[in-house]
Scaffold this motif. Structure first.
Motif, PDB file in Angstrom:
ATOM      1  N   VAL A  25     -10.025  -7.952  -6.829  1.00  0.00           N
ATOM      2  CA  VAL A  25      -9.057  -6.897  -7.138  1.00  0.00           C
ATOM      3  C   VAL A  25      -8.008  -7.415  -8.105  1.00  0.00           C
ATOM      4  CG1 VAL A  25      -7.218  -5.456  -6.172  1.00  0.00           C
ATOM      5  CG2 VAL A  25      -9.394  -5.673  -4.961  1.00  0.00           C
ATOM      6  N   CYS A  26      -7.541  -8.639  -7.869  1.00  0.00           N
ATOM      7  CA  CYS A  26      -6.548  -9.269  -8.742  1.00  0.00           C
ATOM      8  C   CYS A  26      -7.033  -9.310 -10.188  1.00  0.00           C
ATOM      9  CB  CYS A  26      -6.249 -10.680  -8.229  1.00  0.00           C
ATOM     10  SG  CYS A  26      -5.404 -11.753  -9.412  1.00  0.00           S
ATOM     11  N   SER A  68      -3.760 -14.302  -2.792  1.00  0.00           N
ATOM     12  CA  SER A  68      -4.635 -14.393  -1.628  1.00  0.00           C
ATOM     13  C   SER A  68      -5.798 -15.348  -1.915  1.00  0.00           C
ATOM     14  CB  SER A  68      -5.173 -13.004  -1.268  1.00  0.00           C
ATOM     15  OG  SER A  68      -6.143 -13.084  -0.255  1.00  0.00           O
ATOM     16  N   ASP A  77       0.381  -8.812  -4.872  1.00  0.00           N
ATOM     17  CA  ASP A  77      -0.136  -8.973  -3.512  1.00  0.00           C
ATOM     18  C   ASP A  77      -1.495  -9.678  -3.505  1.00  0.00           C
ATOM     19  OD1 ASP A  77      -0.229  -8.613  -0.698  1.00  0.00           O
ATOM     20  OD2 ASP A  77      -1.519  -6.875  -0.969  1.00  0.00           O
ATOM     21  N   SER A  78      -2.410  -9.208  -4.329  1.00  0.00           N
ATOM     22  CA  SER A  78      -3.792  -9.699  -4.253  1.00  0.00           C
ATOM     23  C   SER A  78      -4.019 -11.060  -4.917  1.00  0.00           C
ATOM     24  CB  SER A  78      -4.747  -8.674  -4.870  1.00  0.00           C
ATOM     25  OG  SER A  78      -4.439  -8.471  -6.237  1.00  0.00           O
ATOM     26  N   CYS A  79      -3.260 -11.362  -5.963  1.00  0.00           N
ATOM     27  CA  CYS A  79      -3.516 -12.595  -6.712  1.00  0.00           C
ATOM     28  C   CYS A  79      -3.077 -13.853  -5.967  1.00  0.00           C
ATOM     29  CB  CYS A  79      -2.820 -12.550  -8.067  1.00  0.00           C
ATOM     30  SG  CYS A  79      -3.528 -11.331  -9.201  1.00  0.00           S
ATOM     31  N   ALA A 133      -9.893  -9.756  -2.400  1.00  0.00           N
ATOM     32  CA  ALA A 133      -8.556  -9.647  -2.985  1.00  0.00           C
ATOM     33  C   ALA A 133      -8.516 -10.270  -4.373  1.00  0.00           C
ATOM     34  CB  ALA A 133      -7.533 -10.313  -2.067  1.00  0.00           C
ATOM     35  N   VAL A 180      -0.021  -4.287  -7.110  1.00  0.00           N
ATOM     36  CA  VAL A 180      -1.287  -4.771  -6.547  1.00  0.00           C
ATOM     37  C   VAL A 180      -1.526  -6.222  -6.934  1.00  0.00           C
ATOM     38  CG1 VAL A 180      -3.783  -4.418  -6.497  1.00  0.00           C
ATOM     39  CG2 VAL A 180      -2.256  -2.438  -6.581  1.00  0.00           C
ATOM     40  N   GLU A 215      -7.269  -5.736 -11.678  1.00  0.00           N
ATOM     41  CA  GLU A 215      -5.974  -5.107 -11.929  1.00  0.00           C
ATOM     42  C   GLU A 215      -5.266  -5.721 -13.128  1.00  0.00           C
ATOM     43  OE1 GLU A 215      -4.367  -2.353 -10.436  1.00  0.00           O
ATOM     44  OE2 GLU A 215      -6.440  -2.120  -9.787  1.00  0.00           O
ATOM     45  N   ASP A 224      -8.693 -14.571  -0.260  1.00  0.00           N
ATOM     46  CA  ASP A 224      -9.814 -13.714   0.114  1.00  0.00           C
ATOM     47  C   ASP A 224     -10.597 -13.316  -1.144  1.00  0.00           C
ATOM     48  OD1 ASP A 224     -11.138 -11.795   2.150  1.00  0.00           O
ATOM     49  OD2 ASP A 224     -10.569 -10.472   0.490  1.00  0.00           O
ATOM     50  N   ASP A 269       0.838  -1.206   0.000  1.00  0.00           N
ATOM     51  CA  ASP A 269       0.000   0.000   0.000  1.00  0.00           C
ATOM     52  C   ASP A 269       0.870   1.252   0.000  1.00  0.00           C
ATOM     53  OD1 ASP A 269      -2.276  -1.526   0.028  1.00  0.00           O
ATOM     54  OD2 ASP A 269      -2.604  -1.364   2.193  1.00  0.00           O
TER      55      ASP A 269
END
Length: 374
Positions: free
Chosen positions: A332-333, A324, A320-322, A329, A317, A336, A326, A264
């Motif tokens: 978001v993955c 997860s 980090d998110s891919c 997340a 991003v 993005e 969650d 972040d």
């Protein structure tokens, strides 16, 4: 210390943004030039200006080559992302990290070099013709040139520093420096915003004429409305930049053990540089709509910089998110991944445009296309 230094330079550039920019230093003529007397010397100085680089080869062709490299990356990436999406299970998008890893490497190599090339283009030249529109126009030009100098000198440096910091696991020194510098930059920018918003009153007579129907010529009506609109968006960009600086300070607060996340922090640091490029874009557009001046080189260089930075932010991003499990997340993955492709495509377009519309910084004046008086 490098990132904090960048912010300190940012403060220095912006602190003097309302002062007239320094005149470019002319290259001296070599000894074998025909400079036997003052008159001949002066004539040659006007006809021939020494330039330390070959613009067509070192800048124009280089920009076009970079644009093709980004285009090729994006063409490859679209296929890889589509394949990763098809083969990914509902709760596992980790394949996207591998699919987009090359994008970060290419951007780390291309983006900083592209940004520094701004200093060799006509984007950095003063427009002497702006003086006829008064002191306010001259102040706006000075502010834009200061912002642009900061962007071309440091946006690429920030990206490089973040790339280096990402290989140092557990090192929060980068974040600490960003947090401290962001707080100081934010305090200064509060004063700049007060000045910017106070100048919005200059648009009130124009807006009143539009509202009251005092402007009947359709062409003039469009011009005046565009000027008012672009002035508003230019001020809005400065306001957004202030918000991004404040956010960077918050995201890079390592003392907040609960919410601190290095990804972040890095994204926010890039957002500040993106915000600077947006201010330049909007300001360049305003120079055209309000004063009829051609700032297309500055606008296209800043626009490409914005999209290259946003593309690099997307790679952070994604990483980090891919990985997860969650659901948010993962959403978001997926988003993005498409953002990365989109930003790369748009960046390449602006880079191609820059190669066409930009002239050399060694020119005697900013090139201008004929434009009607506002």
């Amino acid at each position: 210390m490098a990132f904090r230094l960048c912010f300190f330079v940012f403060l220095n550039f912006l602190t003097f943004s309302w002062a007239a920019p320094e005149a470019p230093v002319e290259e001296s003529l070599s000894a074998d030039d025909d400079c036997s007397d003052a008159e001949t010397c002066a004539l040659n100085a006007l006809q021939l200006r020494r330039c330390p680089f070959d613009f067509d080869h070192d800048v124009k062709d280089t920009i076009k080559t970079m644009a093709k490299e980004i285009d090729a990356l994006n063409n490859k990436l679209v296929v890889l992302v589509a394949k990763a999406m098809r083969t990914a299970s509902k709760d596992d998008f980790s394949h996207l990290v591998n699919a987009t890893a090359d994008a970060a490497v290419v951007l780390e190599g291309v983006a900083p070099r592209y940004m520094t090339l701004t200093n060799k283009t006509s984007a950095v030249l003063q427009d002497a013709g702006i003086d006829v529109y008064g002191g306010k126009a001259a102040e706006e030009q000075a502010s834009l040139l200061r912002m642009q100098k900061f962007m071309s000198d440091h946006a690429g440096e920030v990206l490089t520093n973040i790339a280096a910091a990402r290989t140092s696991k557990g090192d929060t020194g980068f974040a600490t420096e960003v947090n401290t510098a962001a707080q100081e930059a934010g305090q200064w920018l509060q004063g700049v915003l007060k000045v910017a918003w106070s100048t919005a009153t200059d648009q009130l007579p124009r807006i009143n004429k539009l509202v009251e129907g005092n402007i009947t010529n359709p062409s003039e009506m469009v011009t005046q409305a565009a000027c008012a609109a672009d002035t508003a968006t230019s001020i809005a960009a400065q306001t957004s930049l202030y918000a991004e600086i404040v956010q960077a300070g918050t995201d890079c607060d390592v003392s907040n053990k609960t919410l601190f996340n290095i990804e972040d922090c890095e994204s926010s640091a890039l957002s500040v540089q993106t915000g600077v490029s947006k201010v330049i874009m909007k300001g360049a557009r305003m120079m055209n709509t309000c004063y009829g001046r051609d700032w297309s080189c500055a606008e296209s260089m800043a626009a490409a910089t914005r999209d290259l930075l946003q593309a690099y932010t997307a790679t952070i991003v994604l990483k980090d998110s891919c990985q997860s499990s969650d659901p948010i997340a993962l959403a978001v993955c997926e988003s993005e991944a498409f953002t990365l492709c989109s930003k790369l495509g748009v960046a390449a377009g602006y880079m191609h445009k820059s190669g066409e519309v930009c002239g050399s910084s060694c020119a005697l004046a900013k090139p201008q296309k004929p434009a009607p008086m506002p």
